[in-house]
Write an enzyme that holds these catalytic residues in place. Structure first.
Site, PDB file in Angstrom:
ATOM      1  N   HIS A  23      21.348  -3.043  24.811  1.00 34.95           N
ATOM      2  CA  HIS A  23      20.816  -4.422  24.796  1.00 34.95           C
ATOM      3  C   HIS A  23      20.787  -4.984  26.218  1.00 34.95           C
ATOM      4  O   HIS A  23      19.827  -5.639  26.616  1.00 34.95           O
ATOM      5  CB  HIS A  23      21.701  -5.329  23.941  1.00 34.95           C
ATOM      6  CG  HIS A  23      21.451  -5.221  22.464  1.00 34.95           C
ATOM      7  ND1 HIS A  23      20.208  -5.319  21.902  1.00 34.95           N
ATOM      8  CD2 HIS A  23      22.316  -5.063  21.425  1.00 34.95           C
ATOM      9  CE1 HIS A  23      20.314  -5.216  20.579  1.00 34.95           C
ATOM     10  NE2 HIS A  23      21.581  -5.051  20.263  1.00 34.95           N
ATOM     11  N   HIS A  72      25.292   1.136  22.327  1.00 29.40           N
ATOM     12  CA  HIS A  72      24.280   0.243  21.744  1.00 29.40           C
ATOM     13  C   HIS A  72      24.294  -1.110  22.462  1.00 29.40           C
ATOM     14  O   HIS A  72      23.235  -1.636  22.824  1.00 29.40           O
ATOM     15  CB  HIS A  72      24.572   0.090  20.243  1.00 29.40           C
ATOM     16  CG  HIS A  72      23.760  -0.947  19.533  1.00 29.40           C
ATOM     17  ND1 HIS A  72      22.667  -0.629  18.762  1.00 29.40           N
ATOM     18  CD2 HIS A  72      23.894  -2.293  19.485  1.00 29.40           C
ATOM     19  CE1 HIS A  72      22.163  -1.759  18.254  1.00 29.40           C
ATOM     20  NE2 HIS A  72      22.887  -2.779  18.685  1.00 29.40           N
ATOM     21  N   GLU A  73      25.484  -1.652  22.687  1.00 27.03           N
ATOM     22  CA  GLU A  73      25.580  -2.952  23.372  1.00 27.03           C
ATOM     23  C   GLU A  73      25.110  -2.839  24.819  1.00 27.03           C
ATOM     24  O   GLU A  73      24.462  -3.746  25.345  1.00 27.03           O
ATOM     25  CB  GLU A  73      27.019  -3.483  23.315  1.00 27.03           C
ATOM     26  CG  GLU A  73      27.565  -3.711  21.901  1.00 27.03           C
ATOM     27  CD  GLU A  73      26.719  -4.663  21.076  1.00 27.03           C
ATOM     28  OE1 GLU A  73      26.027  -5.511  21.656  1.00 27.03           O
ATOM     29  OE2 GLU A  73      26.731  -4.533  19.837  1.00 27.03           O
ATOM     30  N   GLU A  98      17.047  -4.068  18.052  1.00 31.95           N
ATOM     31  CA  GLU A  98      18.147  -3.228  17.564  1.00 31.95           C
ATOM     32  C   GLU A  98      17.778  -1.743  17.639  1.00 31.95           C
ATOM     33  O   GLU A  98      18.587  -0.910  18.031  1.00 31.95           O
ATOM     34  CB  GLU A  98      18.514  -3.608  16.127  1.00 31.95           C
ATOM     35  CG  GLU A  98      19.091  -4.996  15.966  1.00 31.95           C
ATOM     36  CD  GLU A  98      20.338  -5.224  16.821  1.00 31.95           C
ATOM     37  OE1 GLU A  98      20.996  -4.244  17.228  1.00 31.95           O
ATOM     38  OE2 GLU A  98      20.643  -6.383  17.103  1.00 31.95           O
TER      39      GLU A  98
HETATM   40 ZN   LIG Z   1      22.533  -4.699  18.504  1.00 31.66          ZN
END
Ligand SMILES: [Zn+2]
Length: 160
Positions: free
Chosen positions: A71, A67-68, A120
């Site tokens: 981003h 997830h990071e 997100e």
């Molecule tokens: Zn996030």
């Protein structure tokens, strides 16, 4: 964490060409808070508390890291920092924002959400794809959230 990170990074070119040439780094920060975040530029931080308190499986940890990375691949930190940092610096955020990149801290999971909801969702989607490409099990992702929110609820109860 380094091993999980390396496995995921091997597949970033599928999402964003040439991204494997960026200077990717993961750091485990020796603090007992339950958080993970990115400051962009390929730098991901995971706090020791997140690993210890949540008893995450390898697949669940991979989801957080992926997830990071997501981003980063969509340059969300760059957008977010230019929008948020002046406000954040003037408020309560930075005083509790920690080493080593305190001036550019983004609390991602946990205390203060600075990424937008659409960012997100996009990071989740990219993270799931990266997980699958790297041979992790994407179906572990929902349980990561369950564990996180259970831990948060327990802390609130303890405070009360
Ligand atoms: Zn996030």
């Amino acid at each position: 964490m380094q091993d999980i990170f390396n496995r995921l990074i091997r597949h970033v070119d599928a999402i964003s060409p040439e991204a494997s040439k960026w200077s990717w780094e993961i750091h485990v920060v020796d603090r007992g808070i339950d958080n993970a975040l990115t400051v962009g530029a390929g730098k991901v931080m995971v706090y020791r508390g997140l690993i210890e308190h949540l008893a995450l499986s390898e697949d669940e940890l991979a989801f957080i890291v992926a997830h990071e990375i997501g981003h980063n691949l969509r340059l969300h930190a760059r957008e977010t920092l230019s929008n948020i940092l002046p406000i954040y610096a003037a408020g309560v955020g930075l005083s509790q924002a920690l080493t080593p990149w305190s001036s550019a801290m983004i609390m991602d999971y946990g205390v203060a959400k600075t990424m937008s909801r659409s960012q997100e969702v996009e990071a989740d989607r990219i993270g799931l794809e990266l997980m699958a490409r790297a041979g992790f099990n994407p179906s572990a992702a929902p349980n990561t959230f369950v564990k996180f929110y259970e831990e948060e609820a327990m802390k609130r109860d303890a405070l009360a």
